[in-house]
Enzyme design. Structure first.
Site, mmCIF file in Angstrom:
data_model
loop_
_atom_site.group_PDB
_atom_site.id
_atom_site.type_symbol
_atom_site.label_atom_id
_atom_site.label_comp_id
_atom_site.label_asym_id
_atom_site.label_seq_id
_atom_site.Cartn_x
_atom_site.Cartn_y
_atom_site.Cartn_z
ATOM 1 N N SER A 239 0.848 -1.195 0.000
ATOM 2 C CA SER A 239 0.000 0.000 0.000
ATOM 3 C C SER A 239 0.881 1.242 0.000
ATOM 4 O O SER A 239 2.105 1.152 0.015
ATOM 5 C CB SER A 239 -0.896 0.008 1.235
ATOM 6 O OG SER A 239 -0.109 0.270 2.378
ATOM 7 N N LYS A 240 0.234 2.386 0.006
ATOM 8 C CA LYS A 240 0.922 3.688 -0.006
ATOM 9 C C LYS A 240 1.998 3.781 1.075
ATOM 10 O O LYS A 240 3.048 4.374 0.876
ATOM 11 C CB LYS A 240 -0.094 4.800 0.263
ATOM 12 C CG LYS A 240 -0.773 5.315 -0.968
ATOM 13 C CD LYS A 240 -1.231 6.754 -0.715
ATOM 14 C CE LYS A 240 -1.779 7.455 -1.923
ATOM 15 N NZ LYS A 240 -1.790 6.796 -3.188
ATOM 16 N N ARG A 241 1.689 3.191 2.223
ATOM 17 C CA ARG A 241 2.620 3.205 3.345
ATOM 18 C C ARG A 241 4.013 2.715 2.955
ATOM 19 O O ARG A 241 5.016 3.104 3.543
ATOM 20 C CB ARG A 241 2.105 2.228 4.418
ATOM 21 C CG ARG A 241 1.558 2.866 5.634
ATOM 22 C CD ARG A 241 1.025 1.858 6.633
ATOM 23 N NE ARG A 241 0.594 0.582 6.091
ATOM 24 C CZ ARG A 241 1.257 -0.551 6.244
ATOM 25 N NH1 ARG A 241 2.400 -0.576 6.875
ATOM 26 N NH2 ARG A 241 0.769 -1.675 5.738
ATOM 27 N N GLY A 243 5.678 3.274 0.388
ATOM 28 C CA GLY A 243 6.430 4.161 -0.495
ATOM 29 C C GLY A 243 5.617 4.503 -1.719
ATOM 30 O O GLY A 243 5.313 5.640 -1.957
#
Ligand code: GLU
Length: 464
Positions: A239-241, A243
């Site tokens: 996910s976005k977390r 990177g």
């Protein structure tokens, strides 16, 4: 038989990296077998629908250089056809009308929860004893098999079997006449002639429900291949977390599409120990048998090294045009004929040093910047003016401004001022010409900049 695969994303606003891998696998499988990959937008969720999200998917596919066959199909536009299939199943007695109110359904849900049952609908309208209530529009539900087991012969997961008691009489057509997702997918896949369904394993459960509709219609079951998820480096869903989760972010970080394709291919599929696999090889080798059964972890270092490989191979002119937006956005530099020529002259060396286009632009920007340069902290500390002045005196007299002549000049200054330590001259020269403490070979870079520009940069530093 022509192999037909499909890429049916839901427009969520961006293309997840896992969705890109699914697209790639479908594309390669079709290419490998001389088949087709069709592109369908699953746009039935009208409340959240946006055209920009569709455009984002198309842009990502275009950037990834994954082409599809025929026109893009809108699932929403096929809704009447989907509804017709529900009515056909009803007419054949393979589906039925259900008049349950929301309150009744909620009560059934509560009861099933309390009893720990896998499904909740108690099939009270399947063989109705009561007359339909007035004023209620029914939904249409499928008659799912009541006994036995269902098996999906999955080409990645193997045979997966569930007890039919786990499957409920799910809804095909809502009371407002709109088809459910489960129905739409099956009808579209059939109508589009899809032979192979290659998708994320979050859809494996759906396959059992979809097969009930397929069997009821007497259609042929496609070959299924359900791919394990892509995990982030820490083992949780990518996910976005982590990177970057979307294709656009990888583009903006400066990865090449062929590198991302190669990396995503290896992330979940293998051909021996091969890491670098060209499109031509991938189209020759790709199969469903060598897709890994367990989720793959995303490895940014590996992606960077695959990208570095493709950058080193890429044509200089292409790289120049690819770094132009990075130079503009990150360095506020607009290229002209002179700076383009310099960058091209330096590209052979630059491209073997950088792992991304962003880094390539960072390292090459000095060729295009105007004086006075901005100096980073380390470079500023290296600007030894006395040394540079002594060097400038020699450089101004050079007739052949070549890397070899520049090195000889630096050696002469090093001998007279620094006990022969070449670094004491070359490092200030590098800082003065590039504004940085690291760069490609500085003698070669100076040769590319040319005598006038190099001497100008030195004078500005000396007099600054
Ligand atoms: N639209 C679904 C998704 O984006 C794909 C459905 C399918 O492959 O059957 O996850």
């Amino acid at each position: 038989m022509t192999i037909i695969t499909r890429f049916p994303p839901s427009p969520t606003g961006f293309m997840h990296i896992g969705t890109a891998r699914t697209a790639l696998f479908n594309w390669l499988y079709a290419k490998r077998h001389g088949g087709k990959m069709l592109f369908r937008i699953e746009d039935t969720d009208r409340a959240r629908h946006s055209e920009e999200a569709v455009v984002a998917l198309i842009n990502s596919m275009t950037w990834l250089e994954l082409d599809w066959d025929g026109e893009i199909v809108s699932q929403f536009e096929q809704r009447e056809r989907h509804a017709d299939v529900a009515r056909e199943l009803l007419a054949q007695g393979k589906a039925y009308e259900c008049y349950c109110t929301p309150e009744e359904l909620e009560a059934m849900r509560e009861k099933a929860r309390a009893e720990g049952l896998p499904t909740f609908y108690d099939r009270r309208w399947r063989e109705p004893t009561q007359t339909p209530p007035a004023g209620i529009k029914p939904v249409i539900r499928i008659k799912a098999p009541l006994e036995g087991e269902s098996t999906i012969h999955d080409r990645v997961q193997g045979d997966v079997t569930v007890a039919n008691a786990q499957l409920d009489d799910f809804i095909l057509l809502r009371s407002d006449g709109t088809p459910t997702y489960m129905l739409s997918v099956v009808v579209d896949d059939h109508d589009m002639g899809v032979t192979h369904v290659i998708r994320g394993d979050d859809h494996l459960n759906n396959a059992f429900r979809q097969k009930i509709i397929i069997d009821a219609m007497g259609w042929s079951v496609p070959v299924y291949a359900h791919l394990p998820l892509i995990l982030g480096p820490d083992g949780t869903k990518m996910s976005k977390r982590h990177g970057a989760a979307s294709v656009e972010e990888y583009r903006d970080m400066g990865y090449l599409p062929e590198a991302l394709r190669n990396y995503l291919l290896r992330l979940g599929w293998s051909h021996g120990d091969d890491e670098i696999i060209s499109d031509a090889q991938a189209m020759e080798w790709f199969d469903l048998e060598h897709i890994g059964k367990s989720p793959a972890r995303f490895d940014f270092d590996k992606l960077a090294s695959v990208n570095a490989h493709y950058m080193a191979q890429a044509e200089d002119k292409r790289l120049l045009s690819l770094i132009t937006p990075f130079l503009r956005e990150h360095h506020k530099v607009e290229l002209c004929d002179i700076s383009e020529a310099r960058l091209l002259a330096g590209m052979a060396e630059l491209k073997t040093r950088a792992k991304t286009l962003a880094q390539l632009a960072d390292e090459g920007a000095f060729y295009a910047k105007a004086v006075p340069l901005d100096f980073d902290e380390k470079a500023a500390a290296l600007l030894d003016k006395d040394t540079l002045a002594a060097l400038l005196e020699i450089l101004e007299t050079l007739e052949n401004f070549t890397a070899g002549a520049l090195e000889t000049a630096c050696k002469a200054v090093a001998a007279s001022l620094h006990g022969g330590k070449l670094g004491k001259v070359a490092m200030p020269l590098r800082a003065a010409l590039t504004g940085r403490s690291v760069s490609p070979s500085i003698f070669h870079a100076a040769e590319i900049l040319g005598k006038d520009e190099s001497c100008k940069r030195l004078s500005v530093v000396i007099s600054g």
